[in-house]
Scaffold this motif. Structure first.
Motif, PDB file in Angstrom:
ATOM      1  N   ARG A 289       0.920  -1.114  -0.134  1.00  0.00           N
ATOM      2  CA  ARG A 289       0.023   0.068   0.027  1.00  0.00           C
ATOM      3  C   ARG A 289       0.799   1.262  -0.027  1.00  0.00           C
ATOM      4  O   ARG A 289       0.355   2.279   0.097  1.00  0.00           O
ATOM      5  CB  ARG A 289      -0.867   0.076   1.197  1.00  0.00           C
ATOM      6  CG  ARG A 289      -1.788  -1.146   1.230  1.00  0.00           C
ATOM      7  CD  ARG A 289      -2.933  -0.925   0.087  1.00  0.00           C
ATOM      8  NE  ARG A 289      -3.685  -2.361  -0.305  1.00  0.00           N
ATOM      9  CZ  ARG A 289      -3.443  -3.011  -1.203  1.00  0.00           C
ATOM     10  NH1 ARG A 289      -2.319  -2.801  -1.898  1.00  0.00           N
ATOM     11  NH2 ARG A 289      -4.183  -4.177  -1.099  1.00  0.00           N
ATOM     12  N   ASP A 290       2.213   1.194  -0.171  1.00  0.00           N
ATOM     13  CA  ASP A 290       3.240   2.254  -0.220  1.00  0.00           C
ATOM     14  C   ASP A 290       3.363   2.249  -1.706  1.00  0.00           C
ATOM     15  O   ASP A 290       4.262   1.383  -2.124  1.00  0.00           O
ATOM     16  CB  ASP A 290       4.373   2.004   0.764  1.00  0.00           C
ATOM     17  CG  ASP A 290       5.253   2.961   0.591  1.00  0.00           C
ATOM     18  OD1 ASP A 290       5.185   4.080  -0.066  1.00  0.00           O
ATOM     19  OD2 ASP A 290       6.364   2.865   1.068  1.00  0.00           O
ATOM     20  N   PRO A 291       2.950   3.196  -2.462  1.00  0.00           N
ATOM     21  CA  PRO A 291       3.216   3.514  -3.654  1.00  0.00           C
ATOM     22  C   PRO A 291       4.891   3.252  -3.942  1.00  0.00           C
ATOM     23  O   PRO A 291       5.227   2.782  -5.072  1.00  0.00           O
ATOM     24  CB  PRO A 291       2.914   4.762  -4.408  1.00  0.00           C
ATOM     25  CG  PRO A 291       1.446   5.025  -3.341  1.00  0.00           C
ATOM     26  CD  PRO A 291       1.999   4.279  -2.126  1.00  0.00           C
ATOM     27  N   SER A 294       5.767  -0.232  -3.853  1.00  0.00           N
ATOM     28  CA  SER A 294       5.138  -1.231  -4.685  1.00  0.00           C
ATOM     29  C   SER A 294       5.859  -1.520  -6.112  1.00  0.00           C
ATOM     30  O   SER A 294       5.868  -0.512  -7.118  1.00  0.00           O
ATOM     31  CB  SER A 294       3.656  -0.674  -5.018  1.00  0.00           C
ATOM     32  OG  SER A 294       2.968  -1.293  -6.043  1.00  0.00           O
ATOM     33  N   PHE A 297       3.139  -0.376  -8.900  1.00  0.00           N
ATOM     34  CA  PHE A 297       3.020   1.182  -8.867  1.00  0.00           C
ATOM     35  C   PHE A 297       3.924   1.825  -9.669  1.00  0.00           C
ATOM     36  O   PHE A 297       4.230   2.688 -10.433  1.00  0.00           O
ATOM     37  CB  PHE A 297       2.641   1.900  -7.686  1.00  0.00           C
ATOM     38  CG  PHE A 297       2.396   3.218  -7.777  1.00  0.00           C
ATOM     39  CD1 PHE A 297       0.868   4.020  -8.361  1.00  0.00           C
ATOM     40  CD2 PHE A 297       3.284   4.046  -7.884  1.00  0.00           C
ATOM     41  CE1 PHE A 297       1.026   5.215  -8.656  1.00  0.00           C
ATOM     42  CE2 PHE A 297       3.207   5.583  -7.903  1.00  0.00           C
ATOM     43  CZ  PHE A 297       1.914   6.168  -8.251  1.00  0.00           C
ATOM     44  N   GLN A 298       5.417   1.359  -8.961  1.00  0.00           N
ATOM     45  CA  GLN A 298       6.564   2.030  -9.473  1.00  0.00           C
ATOM     46  C   GLN A 298       6.617   1.797 -11.149  1.00  0.00           C
ATOM     47  O   GLN A 298       7.220   2.615 -11.891  1.00  0.00           O
ATOM     48  CB  GLN A 298       7.903   1.610  -8.900  1.00  0.00           C
ATOM     49  CG  GLN A 298       7.772   2.117  -7.489  1.00  0.00           C
ATOM     50  CD  GLN A 298       7.979   3.644  -7.560  1.00  0.00           C
ATOM     51  OE1 GLN A 298       8.963   4.237  -8.173  1.00  0.00           O
ATOM     52  NE2 GLN A 298       7.058   4.116  -6.513  1.00  0.00           N
ATOM     53  N   SER A 301       4.440   4.099 -13.110  1.00  0.00           N
ATOM     54  CA  SER A 301       4.785   5.449 -13.119  1.00  0.00           C
ATOM     55  C   SER A 301       5.774   5.548 -14.124  1.00  0.00           C
ATOM     56  O   SER A 301       6.230   6.859 -14.590  1.00  0.00           O
ATOM     57  CB  SER A 301       5.255   5.767 -11.732  1.00  0.00           C
ATOM     58  OG  SER A 301       6.343   5.226 -11.428  1.00  0.00           O
ATOM     59  N   HIS A 315      -2.188   6.570  -7.654  1.00  0.00           N
ATOM     60  CA  HIS A 315      -1.498   6.571  -6.428  1.00  0.00           C
ATOM     61  C   HIS A 315      -2.288   6.628  -5.251  1.00  0.00           C
ATOM     62  O   HIS A 315      -2.096   5.775  -4.349  1.00  0.00           O
ATOM     63  CB  HIS A 315      -0.538   7.917  -6.471  1.00  0.00           C
ATOM     64  CG  HIS A 315       0.393   7.991  -5.151  1.00  0.00           C
ATOM     65  ND1 HIS A 315      -0.024   8.495  -4.081  1.00  0.00           N
ATOM     66  CD2 HIS A 315       1.647   8.194  -5.163  1.00  0.00           C
ATOM     67  CE1 HIS A 315       0.800   8.771  -3.118  1.00  0.00           C
ATOM     68  NE2 HIS A 315       2.230   8.361  -3.925  1.00  0.00           N
ATOM     69  N   CYS A 318      -3.651   3.059  -4.797  1.00  0.00           N
ATOM     70  CA  CYS A 318      -2.617   2.129  -4.296  1.00  0.00           C
ATOM     71  C   CYS A 318      -2.639   2.319  -2.635  1.00  0.00           C
ATOM     72  O   CYS A 318      -2.629   1.326  -2.184  1.00  0.00           O
ATOM     73  CB  CYS A 318      -1.318   2.302  -4.832  1.00  0.00           C
ATOM     74  SG  CYS A 318      -0.040   1.320  -4.260  1.00  0.00           S
ATOM     75  N   TRP A 325      -8.098  -0.306  -7.789  1.00  0.00           N
ATOM     76  CA  TRP A 325      -6.710  -0.460  -7.785  1.00  0.00           C
ATOM     77  C   TRP A 325      -6.330  -1.915  -8.279  1.00  0.00           C
ATOM     78  O   TRP A 325      -5.600  -2.232  -9.272  1.00  0.00           O
ATOM     79  CB  TRP A 325      -5.875  -0.291  -6.564  1.00  0.00           C
ATOM     80  CG  TRP A 325      -4.372  -0.497  -6.320  1.00  0.00           C
ATOM     81  CD1 TRP A 325      -4.126  -1.720  -5.790  1.00  0.00           C
ATOM     82  CD2 TRP A 325      -3.557  -0.237  -7.163  1.00  0.00           C
ATOM     83  NE1 TRP A 325      -2.689  -1.961  -5.759  1.00  0.00           N
ATOM     84  CE2 TRP A 325      -2.125  -1.006  -6.725  1.00  0.00           C
ATOM     85  CE3 TRP A 325      -3.141   0.560  -8.233  1.00  0.00           C
ATOM     86  CZ2 TRP A 325      -0.977  -0.735  -7.376  1.00  0.00           C
ATOM     87  CZ3 TRP A 325      -1.982   0.852  -8.704  1.00  0.00           C
ATOM     88  CH2 TRP A 325      -0.819   0.091  -8.268  1.00  0.00           C
TER      89      TRP A 325
END
Length: 345
Positions: A289-291, A294, A297-298, A301, A315, A318, A325
């Motif tokens: 849950r930390d972008p 993750s 998510f990384q 991006s 963001h 997530c 998400w």
């Protein structure tokens, strides 16, 4: 005994600034646009820059952006994201070069000549399928570029022993413990580093500003080149009085606890050889849950998967771990399978 990996957290970025004497003027956040991309999006997709404002101030015709890839194996998706960044810069009006590091992998990673030659051709096709225009820009290997090979020899007179010893990647001990690279700065690794520096310097013989796109873990390569170029005197057959700037990408957190995506470490990344079912499994099982931590998510991006506005929304999704998400992860897994299928077989 296996060395502990360097994890690329925010603390790592701050340590780099302090340990290597970078000032706020050396590694900066963006307060300007570049190639049609606004400063907010640049700050989200990239970590920081070094002298990119000076690069942007040069006339477009007199500046060029470059990046390169070692041919140690088929690319992972973080490598694909680098190509996508170059495509976006090229489409935004920048002169761009992608160097396919066949000789870098031959020396630095001990791959066979035939292997790296064949892989470079597949990388070329992959880059063009991702949208890079090889006729408008430069898309080349190393072995056929005589100017860079000559300049590598010429810059040798201006190198010092400490230059090479200070250019080890931060995760060098970790890679040595896994048998991926030589433990010391061997002659073949010096050749690999010297040619990389020459690739940058050779562009500076034609252009007044050169912007190198790298991961922040590779900041020492830029410093190595700058230190050598600063020693060029009036008798040097090559010039060093051009702007050498850097555009530092955020590093993609690796899967299964690895510090980052790596072609050489199984299980750390999603590559073009990862089976579709495995891609979907890895994406689904990322429950961070930390972008910033993750891998999914990384990677979103880093790639041109969605717009800046959509990325800001993702963001928050997530962080919340909501249904949006989870649904987006399924869509992204399909996207990665599509990118995988662009790799020539």
């Amino acid at each position: 005994m296996t060395a502990a990996p360097v994890l690329f957290s925010d603390d790592y970025y701050q340590r780099v600034i302090k340990e290597y004497g970078y000032s706020p003027f050396d590694l900066q956040r963006f307060d300007f646009s570049l190639a049609g991309t606004g400063q907010e999006e640049l700050n989200l997709r990239y970590l920081c820059h070094h002298a990119a404002d000076r690069y942007a101030a040069a006339p477009v015709a007199n500046r060029i952006t470059t990046t390169g890839f070692g041919m140690s194996g088929p690319p992972h998706m973080a490598t694909a994201s680098h190509i996508m960044k170059m495509v976006k810069l090229q489409q935004g009006g920048e002169n761009c070069q992608i160097v396919l590091g066949d000789l870098d992998a031959y020396n630095g990673r001990g791959r066979s000549y035939s292997f790296t030659s064949e892989l470079a051709e597949r990388f070329r096709i992959f880059s063009e399928r991702l949208g890079f225009d090889g006729e408008k820009g430069i898309l080349r290997n190393q072995r056929d570029h005589a100017d860079a090979l000559t300049n590598m020899y010429l810059l040798g007179q201006f190198t010092q022993e400490s230059d090479f010893e200070g250019a080890e990647e931060d995760n060098h001990a970790y890679y040595v413990s896994r048998g991926i690279v030589d433990a010391t700065m061997t002659f073949r690794r010096r050749l690999s580093l010297g040619l990389m520096a020459s690739d940058f310097i050779t562009l500076g013989q034609k252009y007044d500003a050169v912007l190198v796109l790298l991961g922040v873990d590779e900041h020492k390569y830029v410093r190595f080149t700058q230190d050598v170029a600063r020693r060029f005197d009036e008798n040097a057959p090559i010039r060093g009085n051009f702007t050498l700037a850097a555009l530092y990408a955020r590093l993609n957190s690796g899967f299964n606890g690895h510090p980052k995506f790596s072609k050489s470490i199984p299980g750390s990344s999603i590559s073009v050889e990862t089976a579709p079912d495995e891609i979907r499994k890895l994406v689904r099982e990322d429950e961070s849950r930390d972008p910033a931590a993750s891998p999914v998510f990384q990677l979103i991006s880093q790639m041109t998967y969605c717009s800046h506005e959509e990325l800001v929304r993702l963001h928050e999704d997530c962080v919340e771990g909501n249904k949006k998400w989870e649904s987006e992860k399924e869509n992204f897994a399909d996207y990665l399978v599509h990118i995988k299928e662009l790799w020539p077989r």
